[in-house]
Design a protein around this motif. Sequence first.
Motif, mmCIF file in Angstrom:
data_model
loop_
_atom_site.group_PDB
_atom_site.id
_atom_site.type_symbol
_atom_site.label_atom_id
_atom_site.label_comp_id
_atom_site.label_asym_id
_atom_site.label_seq_id
_atom_site.Cartn_x
_atom_site.Cartn_y
_atom_site.Cartn_z
ATOM 1 N N UNK A 193 0.830 -1.203 0.000
ATOM 2 C CA UNK A 193 0.000 0.000 0.000
ATOM 3 C C UNK A 193 0.863 1.251 0.000
ATOM 4 N N UNK A 194 1.921 1.225 0.797
ATOM 5 C CA UNK A 194 2.801 2.393 0.837
ATOM 6 C C UNK A 194 3.377 2.657 -0.548
ATOM 7 N N UNK B 49 -10.104 7.853 0.851
ATOM 8 C CA UNK B 49 -9.548 9.038 0.188
ATOM 9 C C UNK B 49 -8.274 8.668 -0.559
ATOM 10 N N UNK B 50 -7.441 7.794 0.062
ATOM 11 C CA UNK B 50 -6.185 7.408 -0.579
ATOM 12 C C UNK B 50 -6.409 6.428 -1.719
ATOM 13 N N UNK B 51 -7.560 5.782 -1.751
ATOM 14 C CA UNK B 51 -7.860 4.860 -2.847
ATOM 15 C C UNK B 51 -7.619 3.409 -2.537
ATOM 16 N N UNK B 75 -3.280 8.911 -7.738
ATOM 17 C CA UNK B 75 -4.018 9.961 -7.045
ATOM 18 C C UNK B 75 -3.116 11.089 -6.571
ATOM 19 N N UNK B 76 -1.832 10.811 -6.487
ATOM 20 C CA UNK B 76 -0.887 11.795 -5.982
ATOM 21 C C UNK B 76 -1.281 12.328 -4.608
ATOM 22 N N UNK B 77 -1.468 11.400 -3.695
ATOM 23 C CA UNK B 77 -1.730 11.791 -2.314
ATOM 24 C C UNK B 77 -0.648 11.164 -1.457
ATOM 25 N N UNK B 78 -0.050 11.941 -0.574
ATOM 26 C CA UNK B 78 0.992 11.382 0.289
ATOM 27 C C UNK B 78 0.360 10.834 1.554
ATOM 28 N N UNK B 79 0.745 9.614 1.907
ATOM 29 C CA UNK B 79 0.144 9.039 3.115
ATOM 30 C C UNK B 79 1.219 8.651 4.112
ATOM 31 N N UNK B 151 5.589 15.951 -3.850
ATOM 32 C CA UNK B 151 4.678 17.083 -3.888
ATOM 33 C C UNK B 151 3.226 16.667 -4.024
ATOM 34 N N UNK B 152 2.720 15.899 -3.076
ATOM 35 C CA UNK B 152 1.342 15.416 -3.206
ATOM 36 C C UNK B 152 0.348 16.566 -3.102
ATOM 37 N N UNK B 153 -0.831 16.348 -3.694
ATOM 38 C CA UNK B 153 -1.859 17.380 -3.609
ATOM 39 C C UNK B 153 -2.501 17.390 -2.230
ATOM 40 N N UNK B 154 -2.555 16.190 -1.621
ATOM 41 C CA UNK B 154 -3.176 16.075 -0.308
ATOM 42 C C UNK B 154 -2.275 15.219 0.571
ATOM 43 N N UNK B 155 -2.135 15.595 1.821
ATOM 44 C CA UNK B 155 -1.345 14.799 2.763
ATOM 45 C C UNK B 155 -2.311 14.102 3.718
ATOM 46 N N UNK B 156 -2.125 12.773 3.854
ATOM 47 C CA UNK B 156 -3.001 11.992 4.725
ATOM 48 C C UNK B 156 -2.156 11.376 5.829
ATOM 49 N N UNK B 157 -2.545 11.569 7.068
ATOM 50 C CA UNK B 157 -1.780 10.991 8.169
ATOM 51 C C UNK B 157 -2.704 10.188 9.067
ATOM 52 N N UNK B 158 -2.375 8.915 9.282
ATOM 53 C CA UNK B 158 -3.213 8.056 10.115
ATOM 54 C C UNK B 158 -2.534 7.834 11.463
ATOM 55 N N UNK B 159 -2.977 8.539 12.461
ATOM 56 C CA UNK B 159 -2.405 8.451 13.815
ATOM 57 C C UNK B 159 -0.889 8.345 13.771
#
Lengths: 296, 357, 257
Positions: A193-194, B49-51, B75-79, B151-159
Amino acid sequence: MTQVSTSKAAPPLNRATRIWTTGVWFLPFGLFAVLFLFLPSIGLFVGSVTGGAHGLTLTYFGQLFQSQYLDAYKVSVELSAATALIGAVVGVVLAWAVVGGGLPRFLRPFFLTFSGVASNFAGIPLAFAFTASLGPVGLVTLFLSHHLNLNLYQHGFSLFGFSGLVITYLYFQIPLMVLLMVPALDNMSRWGEAAMNLGASPWQFWWHIGLPILRLPLLGATLLLFGNSFGAYATAYALTSGMINLVPIVIGQELSGNVVFSPSLADALAVGMVLIMTTIFAVYLLTNRNVVRWQR
Amino acid sequence: MSFLDIQNVQRHFGSQRAVDGVSIAVERGEFISLLGPSGSGKTTLLRIVAGFERPDSGAIVVDGENLTRTPPQRRNMGMVFQSYALFPNLTAADNVAFGLRTRHVPPTKIKPRVEELLTMVGLGEKAGRYPHQLSGGEQQRVALARALAPNPRVLLLDEPLSALDARIRVTLRAEIRRIQRTLHITTLYVTHDQEEALAMSDRVVVFNQGHAEQIGTPEDIYDRPATSFVSSFVGTTNRLVAQVADVRAGLCVIDGQKVQVTALPDGIDQGSAVDLWLRPERIHLTNHKGPDDTNQLSGTVEDAMFLGARTGMRVTINGQPVMVDVPRDPGYPNPRAGELVTIYFSTNLTATLSNAQ
Amino acid sequence: MKGSRIWSLIVGVVGLLYFVVPLIATAQFSVQEGPSKPFWAAYSSILADPQFWSSLRLSLFMALSAVVIGLVVIVPAAYWAFLRVPRMQSWVEFISILPFVVPPIVLVLGLVRLYGSGFGPLSDRPVMLMAAYGVVSMPYLFRSVDNGLRSMDVRALTEAALGLGASWPRVLFRVVLPNLRTALLGGAFLVFALIMGEYAISSMLGFNTFGVYMLLTGQTRAHAAAALALISFGLVWLLVGVMQAVNRGNVTIGGAR
Ligand SMILES: Nc1ncnc2c1ncn2[C@@H]1O[C@H](COP(=O)(O)OP(=O)(O)OP(=O)(O)O)[C@@H](O)[C@H]1O
Ligand SMILES: [Mg+2]
């Protein structure tokens, strides 16, 4: 004054007691291992280099290179390598089908239990089961010849030869591989996933991340499979009635007195097996050490 | 038009409604926390959101582009994952570079970018280390740098901070916020730590059983909770049951003592019960009680606890326990257990909700 | 995504066939004793065979002895190493898994060569069989003991018990062993599965264990052998199932090859 003298007298006493108590706890273990594991192994080694009128000799190890015995090692190693490699590949694919989400989730516990059972289902009953399916009048053999007009035994297949043994051994080798790899593959999905999140294609993920991480566990598991098949006796004996030239079978023949040759030669054959297994085991330990370091 | 639009997203697992119709409109550069108890669906929403998960219905729209069916790779989202999921076979620098390599950024540009990011998270010297050679906090920084590199459009952080000890958490959360402000990156931040959510966010979404109970600024959430769940989940709070005396004037009574509130729930009738929510630190003690004073209640001190700078008291008012938190000054001793006291509080601090009973 | 799912399905189905067909074939073979006989003929003949029961009893007894011997040997050493001599831990582990390196046929050869005659009780065949089974089960028992010790706070438990005035035997039997119980059960069932079908060692030492009985049956009565194979599969399933239930879903690995 008294204090000094007690503190001087005490340590040797404590030390002795400590050694003694420690000894008591380890004694059964040490004694058992020495009596029934180390001494017999050493005895075999001694037997293989003495024996007969020769005194101290390497004759018997030399005899291992005679064609008959060399062939036994060759067949044993080939059989183990073939079942280990095929078992490893098929086992990984199966494990990934379950872990990677390709198969429905509810199948997973059943699949793991079945693997546990099948990896333990070996020896005599396994040989019977395969005789009933792939023997000359086995269910599958008959099905193929009646419905698909394919007579396996006319095409040179025999359950009681090398290829038959490979197919039979896979019945416990594949599930063993599954059990060994499922934990490692379970971890894999989060890295998957990462990688996806960072824009990697499946191919990029497996090439740059998946395979490098799995390389050592894969090697370790394959070695374990090799060892697992190398020492196997009952399955091969029951299937071929002892007619196949494998090292354990040859040793068994000498031991049961069916075929009489020099005891020291049997000892040498056995020592050879232990040496090969030790090598496999050492490599396995070395590879697994690195794995543990990574996974913390 | 907001930048990231989460539109009525639903996701069920069997009969479990993990996400049950959530809509959030996130502005560009905004930092939004998803706050909620365990199992309330925060992670599931973030993964949608991340897909990594498909919603059963609803849409994810970024910058006017509907991404609901786009695979996560594009999606270009950083997680940043809770377990970091750093690649153990790559060094810190290679981890950060990974997202650039997959996008075929030329190697000459990768190197300075990786250096820039590692310096930004304060790990310039540790670029060559493998993840297992880094501490938890350092791994967390690498994970952040890795997510930000492309350079993601959205940054997602899970705890992202939940595996770290309390002191590091406070430092790192300030640092994350600083970096987020510098880069002006739209951010969704999942946490079950309310202090974290309130301290860091532009807005907070309070989650409960798969739906958003309230979306608002930290002040909104804390001072004007929209539902009883929000008021009991965020901060400590007292619940007082009162009867509505005058709907028009917003007047309630507790044991004959009057309480004035700013707003009553819609459609409430005279005489019906309501809950009044009072934060302990908003309650004061007074010696003057006139018979007609509103928002003054008399009760008995049950218990007083020494808390250093403050005193925590448990006061019973008409059989209902109320926690009171007052400053402590040795020159003006606080009441002791057994004494009668009068508490008061301002009208506009009082929120009222329909009684759950 | 779609493609990988289809592939997984194909792999799954082929795997299922490979693993299920031999069982079906065995079952089918076992119920075809002859046209004039009822389908359960093979099973009833086995269940009526006193040798079946005596061999099963012998194997069960030997499995039990192996577990007892293994535990008597391993628990004190592993426990003491864990508690007081951490240096020894890796040695106990290493020696416990060493039997992997010595195939059963080699082990029995070594025992017969060394103790074949003239060593008093060590030369008794039953003693040799028990000892060999004890050696074979060491790796599995060690793993379960080790897991058990790791999952409970041995040091605190021991010190609490000592502090309350318990003697060492009391600590061991009343505190440590009861807390190890579930962990030990897992390993014990695995050893049972392993020894119930064991053939190489017992045949060389001349015992009619369950494995030897199966082979002898197979040489004369093919249908009964198929029935035995299925019974044995059921037995393994039972043991592994219990082991898994005890270990909460963890499958450990072993087997009588
Ligand atoms: N893959 C899945 N299969 C089945 N149920 C799931 C799955 N993923 C999540 N759930 C369920 O959905 C609900 C929401 O889970 P989610 O992980 O989103 O909670 P969360 O708010 O992130 O909780 P936490 O704070 O504990 O991480 C939970 O009840 C969970 O059991
Ligand atoms: Mg979560």
